[in-house]
Design a protein around this motif. Structure first.
Motif, PDB file in Angstrom:
ATOM      1  N   GLU A   1      47.115 -20.597   3.919  1.00 37.28           N
ATOM      2  CA  GLU A   1      47.016 -21.960   4.409  1.00 37.28           C
ATOM      3  C   GLU A   1      46.617 -21.919   5.875  1.00 37.28           C
ATOM      4  O   GLU A   1      47.183 -21.153   6.658  1.00 37.28           O
ATOM      5  N   ILE A   2      45.652 -22.754   6.246  1.00 40.14           N
ATOM      6  CA  ILE A   2      45.229 -22.851   7.643  1.00 40.14           C
ATOM      7  C   ILE A   2      45.957 -24.024   8.282  1.00 40.14           C
ATOM      8  O   ILE A   2      45.749 -25.178   7.906  1.00 40.14           O
ATOM      9  N   PHE A   3      46.818 -23.739   9.240  1.00 43.77           N
ATOM     10  CA  PHE A   3      47.533 -24.780   9.961  1.00 43.77           C
ATOM     11  C   PHE A   3      47.020 -24.951  11.384  1.00 43.77           C
ATOM     12  O   PHE A   3      47.586 -25.717  12.168  1.00 43.77           O
ATOM     13  N   GLY A   4      45.975 -24.251  11.742  1.00 43.26           N
ATOM     14  CA  GLY A   4      45.398 -24.366  13.078  1.00 43.26           C
ATOM     15  C   GLY A   4      44.410 -23.240  13.309  1.00 43.26           C
ATOM     16  O   GLY A   4      44.282 -22.308  12.516  1.00 43.26           O
ATOM     17  N   GLY A   5      43.681 -23.328  14.427  1.00 43.63           N
ATOM     18  CA  GLY A   5      42.732 -22.282  14.803  1.00 43.63           C
ATOM     19  C   GLY A   5      41.330 -22.520  14.282  1.00 43.63           C
ATOM     20  O   GLY A   5      40.354 -22.297  14.988  1.00 43.63           O
ATOM     21  N   ILE A   6      41.214 -22.943  13.031  1.00 41.25           N
ATOM     22  CA  ILE A   6      39.937 -23.289  12.416  1.00 41.25           C
ATOM     23  C   ILE A   6      40.066 -24.711  11.877  1.00 41.25           C
ATOM     24  O   ILE A   6      41.006 -25.001  11.136  1.00 41.25           O
ATOM     25  N   PRO A   7      39.137 -25.602  12.218  1.00 41.06           N
ATOM     26  CA  PRO A   7      39.249 -26.991  11.736  1.00 41.06           C
ATOM     27  C   PRO A   7      39.086 -27.064  10.217  1.00 41.06           C
ATOM     28  O   PRO A   7      38.185 -26.456   9.648  1.00 41.06           O
ATOM     29  N   VAL A   8      39.972 -27.811   9.584  1.00 42.62           N
ATOM     30  CA  VAL A   8      39.887 -28.084   8.148  1.00 42.62           C
ATOM     31  C   VAL A   8      40.108 -29.588   7.958  1.00 42.62           C
ATOM     32  O   VAL A   8      41.195 -30.087   8.242  1.00 42.62           O
ATOM     33  N   ARG A   9      39.093 -30.292   7.498  1.00 44.09           N
ATOM     34  CA  ARG A   9      39.229 -31.732   7.279  1.00 44.09           C
ATOM     35  C   ARG A   9      40.077 -32.000   6.038  1.00 44.09           C
ATOM     36  O   ARG A   9      40.192 -31.142   5.160  1.00 44.09           O
ATOM     37  N   PRO A  10      40.675 -33.198   5.952  1.00 34.83           N
ATOM     38  CA  PRO A  10      41.579 -33.495   4.824  1.00 34.83           C
ATOM     39  C   PRO A  10      40.946 -33.278   3.461  1.00 34.83           C
ATOM     40  O   PRO A  10      41.630 -32.865   2.520  1.00 34.83           O
ATOM     41  N   GLU A  11      39.652 -33.556   3.353  1.00 38.28           N
ATOM     42  CA  GLU A  11      39.007 -33.411   2.046  1.00 38.28           C
ATOM     43  C   GLU A  11      38.534 -31.989   1.783  1.00 38.28           C
ATOM     44  O   GLU A  11      38.072 -31.670   0.684  1.00 38.28           O
ATOM     45  N   GLU A  12      38.647 -31.105   2.783  1.00 32.60           N
ATOM     46  CA  GLU A  12      38.172 -29.732   2.635  1.00 32.60           C
ATOM     47  C   GLU A  12      39.274 -28.828   2.090  1.00 32.60           C
ATOM     48  O   GLU A  12      40.468 -29.095   2.240  1.00 32.60           O
ATOM     49  N   ASN A  13      38.835 -27.721   1.505  1.00 34.90           N
ATOM     50  CA  ASN A  13      39.750 -26.714   0.987  1.00 34.90           C
ATOM     51  C   ASN A  13      39.656 -25.460   1.853  1.00 34.90           C
ATOM     52  O   ASN A  13      38.563 -25.052   2.250  1.00 34.90           O
ATOM     53  N   ASP A  14      40.807 -24.849   2.105  1.00 34.93           N
ATOM     54  CA  ASP A  14      40.849 -23.648   2.952  1.00 34.93           C
ATOM     55  C   ASP A  14      39.890 -22.564   2.471  1.00 34.93           C
ATOM     56  O   ASP A  14      39.209 -21.919   3.270  1.00 34.93           O
ATOM     57  N   THR A  15      39.887 -22.340   1.173  1.00 33.43           N
ATOM     58  CA  THR A  15      39.095 -21.235   0.614  1.00 33.43           C
ATOM     59  C   THR A  15      37.624 -21.381   0.958  1.00 33.43           C
ATOM     60  O   THR A  15      36.974 -20.424   1.405  1.00 33.43           O
ATOM     61  N   ALA A  16      37.081 -22.584   0.759  1.00 35.10           N
ATOM     62  CA  ALA A  16      35.672 -22.813   1.045  1.00 35.10           C
ATOM     63  C   ALA A  16      35.383 -22.673   2.536  1.00 35.10           C
ATOM     64  O   ALA A  16      34.347 -22.122   2.939  1.00 35.10           O
ATOM     65  N   VAL A  17      36.308 -23.150   3.376  1.00 37.98           N
ATOM     66  CA  VAL A  17      36.119 -23.065   4.826  1.00 37.98           C
ATOM     67  C   VAL A  17      36.117 -21.615   5.283  1.00 37.98           C
ATOM     68  O   VAL A  17      35.253 -21.178   6.060  1.00 37.98           O
ATOM     69  N   VAL A  18      37.077 -20.819   4.802  1.00 38.31           N
ATOM     70  CA  VAL A  18      37.157 -19.408   5.197  1.00 38.31           C
ATOM     71  C   VAL A  18      35.931 -18.648   4.689  1.00 38.31           C
ATOM     72  O   VAL A  18      35.357 -17.817   5.400  1.00 38.31           O
ATOM     73  N   SER A  19      35.526 -18.924   3.458  1.00 42.98           N
ATOM     74  CA  SER A  19      34.344 -18.256   2.896  1.00 42.98           C
ATOM     75  C   SER A  19      33.113 -18.509   3.750  1.00 42.98           C
ATOM     76  O   SER A  19      32.343 -17.590   4.049  1.00 42.98           O
ATOM     77  N   GLN A  20      32.933 -19.758   4.152  1.00 39.25           N
ATOM     78  CA  GLN A  20      31.769 -20.102   4.978  1.00 39.25           C
ATOM     79  C   GLN A  20      31.829 -19.390   6.327  1.00 39.25           C
ATOM     80  O   GLN A  20      30.810 -18.885   6.822  1.00 39.25           O
ATOM     81  N   LYS A  21      33.013 -19.334   6.923  1.00 38.05           N
ATOM     82  CA  LYS A  21      33.166 -18.654   8.217  1.00 38.05           C
ATOM     83  C   LYS A  21      32.855 -17.163   8.093  1.00 38.05           C
ATOM     84  O   LYS A  21      32.133 -16.587   8.924  1.00 38.05           O
ATOM     85  N   LEU A  22      33.398 -16.521   7.059  1.00 39.21           N
ATOM     86  CA  LEU A  22      33.177 -15.084   6.892  1.00 39.21           C
ATOM     87  C   LEU A  22      31.716 -14.782   6.579  1.00 39.21           C
ATOM     88  O   LEU A  22      31.169 -13.771   7.042  1.00 39.21           O
ATOM     89  N   ALA A  23      31.074 -15.640   5.795  1.00 40.38           N
ATOM     90  CA  ALA A  23      29.672 -15.416   5.435  1.00 40.38           C
ATOM     91  C   ALA A  23      28.752 -15.495   6.643  1.00 40.38           C
ATOM     92  O   ALA A  23      27.676 -14.877   6.661  1.00 40.38           O
ATOM     93  N   SER A  24      29.167 -16.228   7.661  1.00 35.74           N
ATOM     94  CA  SER A  24      28.339 -16.371   8.868  1.00 35.74           C
ATOM     95  C   SER A  24      28.510 -15.205   9.839  1.00 35.74           C
ATOM     96  O   SER A  24      27.802 -15.116  10.834  1.00 35.74           O
ATOM     97  N   CYS A  25      29.464 -14.307   9.543  1.00 30.31           N
ATOM     98  CA  CYS A  25      29.717 -13.167  10.432  1.00 30.31           C
ATOM     99  C   CYS A  25      28.652 -12.093  10.245  1.00 30.31           C
ATOM    100  O   CYS A  25      28.311 -11.733   9.115  1.00 30.31           O
ATOM    101  N   ASN A  26      28.168 -11.556  11.359  1.00 24.52           N
ATOM    102  CA  ASN A  26      27.118 -10.526  11.327  1.00 24.52           C
ATOM    103  C   ASN A  26      27.631  -9.139  11.684  1.00 24.52           C
ATOM    104  O   ASN A  26      26.846  -8.189  11.763  1.00 24.52           O
ATOM    105  N   SER A  27      28.927  -9.020  11.932  1.00 25.40           N
ATOM    106  CA  SER A  27      29.482  -7.716  12.317  1.00 25.40           C
ATOM    107  C   SER A  27      30.971  -7.691  11.990  1.00 25.40           C
ATOM    108  O   SER A  27      31.595  -8.735  11.745  1.00 25.40           O
ATOM    109  N   SER A  28      31.536  -6.492  12.018  1.00 28.41           N
ATOM    110  CA  SER A  28      32.976  -6.356  11.809  1.00 28.41           C
ATOM    111  C   SER A  28      33.761  -7.078  12.895  1.00 28.41           C
ATOM    112  O   SER A  28      34.796  -7.687  12.632  1.00 28.41           O
ATOM    113  N   ALA A  29      33.253  -7.023  14.127  1.00 27.65           N
ATOM    114  CA  ALA A  29      33.941  -7.692  15.234  1.00 27.65           C
ATOM    115  C   ALA A  29      34.026  -9.194  14.993  1.00 27.65           C
ATOM    116  O   ALA A  29      35.045  -9.833  15.301  1.00 27.65           O
TER     117      ALA A  29
END
Length: 610
Positions: free
Chosen positions: A78-106
């Motif tokens: 559950e995301i309770f802060g740090g990354i914005p999650v709108r009421p209609e959004e689901n954590d899983t989709a938000v995290v997936s999108q964030k990770l997919a945009s990463c270009n490095s391990s860092a």
């Protein structure tokens, strides 16, 4: 929350997961289940992903979640802060999108470091042929691993199953000291499983030098773990512990007979008032995040009059009382709050009954079915936590008379305890196996199930809690010197020893408590939430000198968890603010259920199957 599972095989032979494990996972996530198999062609590997979703936020999002690039995410968090999650959004989709945009391990580490809230995850980074997995800083979500050397297969899962049959591979908890990455290409080519470890920076008592002992001790046989070559780290979500030692003579000079007067005198200090007010503020916000991040269905259709969305594991002690008071602030007034109070039937209360002159046959009535109000005083379920729970209920009703408080009396007989321990709890507690794990695991399992009776107009009726969110007070004692061992350490080693003990507490809370409690509570399709382990709460408490949090020169009921007791008085609580700590296994009387002289650290034979 979800039950997540991944079977990584380095051989082409397809293998299914354990059916018993699958059933445990499905109970964790009753709203949606799905499997997905991903194969690597060059080199050859195979990942069987399985997810079982408990719908808690936004639109129901199926897992395993695979994006257009072929990346696969299993997310139990559950995301309770740090990354914005709108009421209609689901954590899983938000995290997936964030990770997919990463270009490095860092960048992946930066994304994970920014999340505030509990999580366990497994992530296939398809383009890199890498498998990432791990748990949050405190280990608030369970993740287990084991390796089968014959099949060259690694299994990761939220929950496992114990067996009496000998097995070459054993389940162990994934240490919550960082996140892990497997280079699938290198593993397939070499035929061996190597974990690269990316540790949390500034982890108390787990400073990573090459490989920490915590990782090395639990790496599955046949596997290896190494520090990632680049030396990358996750950023700690909390500030370091304040290790300053009080100057001699700075202790609170309060020597009164009344604990309540002790607290009132300390509250007269302006500094104390400011500190307790600040703790109330950060803890209130932590509770708000956890009681307002609720399933989407609850926003559309209000529950029935007596059906709550939120429950509290409730003993009437200070930790659970404060959670109830703060939950009352943030839950709409028309919605009930369930107070889950568990008691185990006293087996031989003969001396008590003789002293109260109650007939023996009255003692043996089935009080857990439908006792009358007049029979409560002689009930074999009148354990200490039941009595303090009722007293706490009275305080809450006085503070918030318009709220419907469902005080759920959960009564457990020895026969039901033995049955459910063998059928369910032994598997959920596994791989932990001590007498203490048995006691706490069973008590929490029955409490979280929420099946009992409530009293209305002096009549009792059967009741089953519908709440998916369960607030638990774990973390308060660990940070505020609430255990008796803290007084022992203080007496032998002073403030320096006490600070060392407190530093150790959070470092081991994932392996001692949180993984087990997540597995046990999740078995009912409910989610444990831990406000005292909110990152902002921990950071605030870590920032304070030890003497501001606890003064063990003061008597029991005042000195331990002093700052929390002052906050309780600020919130209007009475006798519950000065109740000494009572461990759940003693307050619920589960420790008295077995006629054996055991130590808490002993291996528990009752947890063995077959």
């Amino acid at each position: 929350m979800c039950g997540i599972f991944c079977l990584l095989s380095l051989s082409p032979a397809q293998r299914e997961g354990d059916k018993t494990v699958h059933e445990h996972l499905k109970r964790r996530g009753p709203n949606f289940s799905q499997d997905l198999t991903v194969r690597g062609s060059n080199p050859c590997y195979q990942c069987l992903f399985s997810a079982h979703v408990l719908h808690m936020r936004g639109l129901l999002t199926p897992q395993p979640f695979q994006d257009d690039a072929g990346n696969v995410l299993l997310w139990n968090g559950e995301i309770f802060g740090g990354i914005p999650v709108r009421p209609e959004e689901n954590d899983t989709a938000v995290v997936s999108q964030k990770l997919a945009s990463c270009n490095s391990s860092a960048e992946i580490l930066s994304t994970l470091s920014s999340i505030r809230g509990p999580w366990g995850f497994i992530y296939l980074q398809k383009a890199e042929d890498c498998l990432w997995f791990g748990r949050d800083f405190f280990g608030r979500r369970s993740l287990l691993w084991r390796f089968d050397p014959d099949l060259q297969a690694l299994t990761l899962t939220s929950v496992a199953a114990c067996s009496s049959a000998p097995d070459k591979s054993v389940w162990q908890e994934v240490p919550a000291v960082g996140v892990y990455r497997i280079d699938l290409k290198a593993a397939a080519e070499s035929g061996s499983m190597m974990f690269e470890v990316f540790p949390w920076a500034h982890v108390e008592n787990h400073v990573f030098s090459g490989c920490s002992e915590a990782v090395l001790e639990s790496v599955p046989s046949g596997c290896n773990a190494v520090m990632n070559p680049a030396g990358l780290e996750l950023t700690s979500p909390v500030c370091p512990l304040n290790r300053s030692i009080p100057e001699p003579g700075n202790e609170h000079e309060v020597h009164l007979n009344s604990c309540s007067k002790d607290l009132e005198q300390l509250l007269a200090s302006k500094d104390k008032t400011e500190e307790s007010d600040r703790l109330i503020d950060v803890l209130s916000e932590a509770v708000r995040r956890r009681v307002q991040s609720l399933p989407f269905r609850m926003q559309d259709s209000p529950p029935a009059d007596d059906q709550a969305d939120v429950a509290v594991l409730f003993s009437g002690g200070i930790d659970s009382m404060i959670l109830a008071v703060l939950a009352d602030r943030h839950i709409p007034a028309h919605q009930p709050i369930d107070l889950l109070n568990v008691a185990f039937k006293l087996q031989e209360p003969k001396k008590q009954k003789e002293s109260t002159k109650k007939p023996k046959k009255h003692k043996n009535r089935q009080m857990d079915d439908k006792p009358g109000a007049d029979s409560q005083t002689s009930s074999p379920f009148d354990v200490p936590d039941r009595k303090t729970g009722r007293a706490g209920l009275g305080e809450l009703q006085n503070l918030s008379p318009g709220r419907r408080w469902n005080f759920v009396e959960i009564n457990v007989t020895q026969e039901e305890l033995q049955e459910m321990r063998q059928e369910r709890v032994c598997h959920l507690v596994h791989p932990l196996d001590t007498v203490l794990d048995d006691s706490i695991g069973c008590a929490v399992w029955f409490a979280a199930r929420g099946k009992g009776v409530i009293t209305e107009d002096h009549e009792q009726r059967s009741f089953s809690s519908s709440a998916k969110v369960i607030l638990t007070g774990i973390g308060a004692d660990e940070q505020l010197a609430g255990y008796s061992r803290h007084r022992v350490r203080f007496k032998t080693s002073g403030y320096e020893g006490l600070i060392q003990e407190l530093a150790m507490e959070l470092g081991r809370i994932s392996s001692r408590n949180l993984g087990r409690d997540d597995r046990v509570i999740g078995d009912h399709g409910k989610e444990a939430r831990f406000p005292y382990l909110d990152e902002d709460v921990v950071s605030y408490l870590n920032s304070l000198p030890v003497l501001e949090k606890a003064d063990l020169t003061l008597p029991r009921g005042v000195g331990e968890k002093l700052l929390l007791r002052l906050s309780a008085r600020q919130l209007g609580l009475g006798q519950s603010a000065v109740l000494p700590k009572r461990a759940m296994q003693f307050g619920s009387r589960i420790a008295k259920m077995e006629d054996k002289h055991e130590k808490a650290s002993d291996k528990c034979t009752r947890l063995l199957t077959g």
